[in-house]
Design an enzyme around this catalytic site. Sequence first.
Site, short mmCIF file in Angstrom:
data_model
loop_
_atom_site.label_atom_id
_atom_site.label_comp_id
_atom_site.label_asym_id
_atom_site.label_seq_id
_atom_site.Cartn_x
_atom_site.Cartn_y
_atom_site.Cartn_z
N ASP A 214 -4.10 -8.63 -11.01
CA ASP A 214 -3.62 -8.98 -9.68
C ASP A 214 -2.10 -8.77 -9.66
OD1 ASP A 214 -3.57 -10.12 -7.08
OD2 ASP A 214 -2.97 -12.03 -7.95
N LYS A 215 -1.52 -8.73 -8.46
CA LYS A 215 -0.06 -8.56 -8.37
C LYS A 215 0.64 -9.88 -8.13
CE LYS A 215 1.91 -7.41 -4.57
NZ LYS A 215 2.91 -8.49 -4.35
N THR A 216 0.33 -10.50 -6.99
CA THR A 216 1.07 -11.69 -6.56
C THR A 216 0.78 -12.86 -7.49
OG1 THR A 216 0.76 -10.92 -4.30
CG2 THR A 216 1.55 -13.17 -4.60
N PHE B 76 7.58 -7.67 13.77
CA PHE B 76 7.16 -6.67 12.80
C PHE B 76 5.64 -6.48 12.86
CE2 PHE B 76 5.59 -5.32 8.71
CZ PHE B 76 6.46 -4.31 8.34
N LYS C 93 6.23 -1.03 11.38
CA LYS C 93 7.06 -1.16 10.19
C LYS C 93 8.53 -1.44 10.52
CE LYS C 93 4.09 1.92 7.51
NZ LYS C 93 3.99 3.14 6.70
N ARG D 53 12.58 -3.17 -2.35
CA ARG D 53 11.99 -2.98 -1.02
C ARG D 53 13.14 -2.76 -0.04
NH1 ARG D 53 7.67 -7.95 -1.14
NH2 ARG D 53 7.02 -7.12 0.86
N ASN E 48 -8.47 -15.83 -4.85
CA ASN E 48 -9.02 -14.53 -4.48
C ASN E 48 -9.33 -13.67 -5.71
OD1 ASN E 48 -6.17 -14.40 -4.89
ND2 ASN E 48 -6.17 -12.35 -4.04
#
EC number: 7.6.2.1
Length: 1320
Positions: free
Chosen positions: A641-643, A793, A798, A855, A1047
């Site tokens: 997973d990332k987060t 947004f 974007k 980012r 998740n």
Amino acid sequence: MSAPHLYHQPNAPDDDSDLELDLDELDPIASSSRAASSPPRRPSKEQRRPYQELGARIPLRNLRIGRLRGARRAAASQEAEEEDLRGLIEDDDARNRDSAGSFGQSGDDDAPLLSSHRRRNDRHERAPSAMSRLGSTIRLPSFLSPASRSPAQAVQSGDAESEAEEEHDPSSQRTISVGSLQTSRFPANAVSNAKYTPWSFLPRTLYNEFSFFINMYFLLVALSQLVPALRIGYLSTYIVPLAFVITITLGKEALDDIARRRRDAEANSEGYTVLKFEESNVGNGVAPGRSSARERRANRRNRSNRTGGVTDIADEEQQLSTATGLPTSQFWEIVKPSRNLRVGDVVKLGKDQRVPADMVILKTYSTDNTPPATATANLADSSPTLIGEDDEGKGASTKGPAESDPTPVAGPSGEAFIRTDQLDGETDWKLRLTSPLTQNLEVGEFTRLRVVAGKPDRKVNEFYGTLELQPKRQRHYDPHEQDANRLSAEQISSAPLNIDNTVWANTVLASSCSVLAVVVYTGPQTRQALSTSPSRSKTGLLEYEINALTKFLCVFTLTLSFVLVALAGFKEIDGKQWYISMMQFLILFSTIVPVGLRVNLDMGKSVYAWFIEHDKSIPGTVVRTSTIPEDLGRIEYLLSDKTGTLTQNEMEMKKIHVGTVSYANEAMDEVASYVQQCFTTPPGETPSLVTPSSAYVAPLTSTTRTRREIGSRVRDVVLALALCHNVTPTNEEEDGQTITTYQASSPDEIAIVRWTEAVGLRLLQRDRESMTLQSCESKRTVVRVRILNVFPFTSEGKRMGIIVKFYHGAESNPSNDDGEIWFYQKGADTVMASIVVANDWLEEETANMAREGLRTLVVGRKKLSSQTYQEFLNKHSQASLALHNRDGAVADVVKEYLEHDLELLGVTGVEDKLQKDVKPSLELLRNAGIKIWMLTGDKVETARCVAVSSKLVARGQYVHTIAKMKRKDLAHDSLDFLRGKTDACLLIDGESLALMLNHYRDQFIAVAVQLPTVVACRCSPTQKADVAKLIREYTKKRVCCIGDGGNDVSMIQAADVGVGIVGKEGRQASLAADFSIEQFCYLVKLLVWHGRNSYKRSAKLSQFVIHRGLIISICQTVYSIATRFEPKALYKDWLLVGYSTVYTMAPVFSLVLDRDVDESVANLYPELYAELKTGRSLSYKSFFIWVFVSIYQGSIIQGLSQFFVGVGDGSETAAAADQATFKRMVSVSFTVLVLNELIMVAMEVTTWHWIMLASIFGTAGIYFGSVPFLTRYFELGYISSLGFWWRFVVVLAVSLVPPYAGKILGRTLRPPSYRKVRGV
């Protein structure tokens, strides 16, 4: 006696006698409170008259005063007075009382109006019931009976909660009564990660155990000993080892599952504040049954101080005149554990609190105010009964929320932010709204609400429901408003519900506010649970490999038995048929398939788990599934997973570029100095508000034109960043200090606003219409703007923009007349490049930041004249009303007037902070031959940035992006491209992934597993699990999944090895995982060190146990050949059992302490881990080498023993000489067999441990110490002779020297990798 009750019968006789007065006629105002629930009654003469409020009460008023005066004149005791009150209220003839409390038929002359002459012994005959005690709080003239409430209107009382009889059908929609008991039964709100129930434990575990061939084989062998013709030796010789193996394995599974249940119980016992509702009583306005002894004493004192009954009556009239605002229900707070939450409960949630179930938000209010409370409890002290309150009357409420907390003011907007990264992996905060129907509704009216919701669904981004507000029941009589009330009572208010009104289980409230929400779905019906696959029993790859080897050993045993019978010519032996002899041979050779193998491996797994949990360099690591530690050494695919796993989900502004100069790290101090200069008023001047057109006053020290230009650009970009956002500041009190926190849907925006505060410009205030900025240096307001338009947004656009109008003039008297109007916009470089004016540095600088994994956001601005803005506003309003293509029309207007030729101010770079040591950890795992996939629910751009910043994607590596693909032909083209470029990284979103899995499942996975890195974003929990299963099924390789959120649970359970990280927001992933760690970098040691050691140790241990069982069977074979193929046992009873337990088990098991390299070497050379995936440590090659060694040593030991001593005969009918020869031969062969095994263990050890030495020498001492007690099997006199010892040494030497020489030769010619890196 009173006549039968005819009050509610429509055909009751109509007696118009003026002398007969109904109780209703004496007090119509109170009695009409039951009008809503009672049938129409006959109209009497008095009721037809237009009553005035005071005049209607005169008869009963006089009656009451007279009764009170009579009571004072009477010399009766207080006990008698209390008995009269009970006679009035706690009567036994409740069935004869109508809904308002009068006895008998209303018109009877003989029916007492106030029956005070009841039997005194009633109290002794029957104790007052709970319902009658409830009625003791009623004040006349209301005469409200608890029985008048219909079951449908009943609400929860106290803590008593009864279960509904009928269980709700989960496939149908549900109607939920808020704060009330439900008509149907719903599942309990309990989380369960347990694999077994008390009833399924034995069947499932026994099935799992006997599904292994080795256990089934020994079960059949043990059962064969029940047949007398097949019995050899003691029955316990075969049954006890199997029972021991099964007991050990079942015990481990039980302990693991008990530990899971304890962790589940810990999560399920987390306390939550729940509002309990009690239907208001008109007479007292408080929740019944909540008085205290202290308040009763106060009431008695108040009664003693009364000067007359008129005061009582006046107080009651005053209360009734104000009782029209009485809430439907009273409420108070209790704390419930999570598992006891029910559908319909109203839960109060605070900041950073985990949501325990799927809920619908009803109300939000600021934490600056205290929790909601009933507003009517203060009426309790001023609501006396007719006569006075007795000691046991339930008069006033206890001190609850009503008395201790004032009613708060709910926020008018009804907004709250939640974090959903534990549910869907998205880092952006989600805005949730309350329905206007409930936001402005008093909490005491919540019991009138009904929530209609659909059936439980796994779609986390979809919900449709309806909120209904039932009409308020009419409680009081008002002749002027009666008709209007009757009309309004028939109306039900309703409002739609959607995903914006919900908070799902395992999300976290992020706002600095309190939220009241009603539970809609619980336990297994929540979105989280429906997206989670059920837990399964996991079996290691090593277990399957050994299971395959034992099948070969069984075939070998069967073949050997058949060959021996065939060599005997299939003749009868000792009167037994050849097939009986063959079965006996099978039982004699059963040690070839070692029953102790499972015991040794299971005990080894426990040792490995102990090593992992007690490793001080990875604190907090927990082994939840102790059956698969060897699989940690066989991982080929890591799905992460990332987060919260690779990143901390904390954003930080790292870099800003203003066109000519870039600022980062320590250079931010220069930005702060520029901001301080710009927003500081020179001495002697009046403080005034700053606008973009304000002159930039450079200090004396910076005289160059360049520095003045840079300072002006820095001021403009900082001002733009401080204004162009959707962030709202909130103030909180912590330890006596006011701390400002920020709320927004995107953590990127919060990071930027925090940065502007760090450099000197703080967001002081923000609402829907205005914004105020404060100088951090001078603490004064420097910028004030009026917000005209906000363009939020979107994932398609974007970008986000804002139009503001600046206030100007003195700080004390600002004005926005003729104020400057500016349009600010920030967004992704891909869309902003065409919006800003042409430049030569934007593309290069954004590319540089992207390579660093930042980012990027491009910031621009544009000044608008009042005329231009007015034209834009008119066209924008017209476009907003279009019925067709509204979004396109609005976008065209914005593009025409705003989004072109923006002044480029700068570029920001925001970093998503990585977890500790993520970069070196991923690099080491990649060098160890592990292919890493990142599966996240977050956006494509975010996933790309993290993949780059974490070095998951190498610098310069091509990233092939597949997003929003809807056509099959495009999917086919992408697969063809990837087949020709297998060194690329694939970035794919959930929509395109679903298309691939549905139409090109096999082709996609065939290409994807060849790629070095795959990043999948916008993945649902079920998609993550599907990918893990697909890789497992297609490659047949070991897959490890790691995550920290709810998740990720499905993915973790679908993997061969699931690793959970204890996250900030919850522990669900770590509870469901096989291994729980606290940081991602701990995974490296878990795999490269503990996993590698576990696998190599178990491989060596299992082969040694097979060798130990095979060598004794070869000895038995050689003896059987020498005895003319008779199925007679060579080693009987204790020798057979002792050989595999006391005499060899400890030294062999001590191999679990062996290691070939140190930890530092394993980390320095991760390629050592990569070679494990070939499975050479336990392959058919290594297995057959050990089989050959066993056959050689068994043949030498038994053959030479028989050659040097003789064979003899061990049967009881044999001659004494033959028996003596047999014992001498067994003495030599068994002693050599035991010592051969101990020395073989010593030859296999790579790194010595003191326990190994102790076990080898200790076991040898135990064996020789037990020899004097083995007279039944050995000849002790022979053992003490020189002839025994020279034979023993010769046989042992011939058995050991050739295998050891072959091992030394193999190491020299083809040294293993660990010897190369150790330099030995």
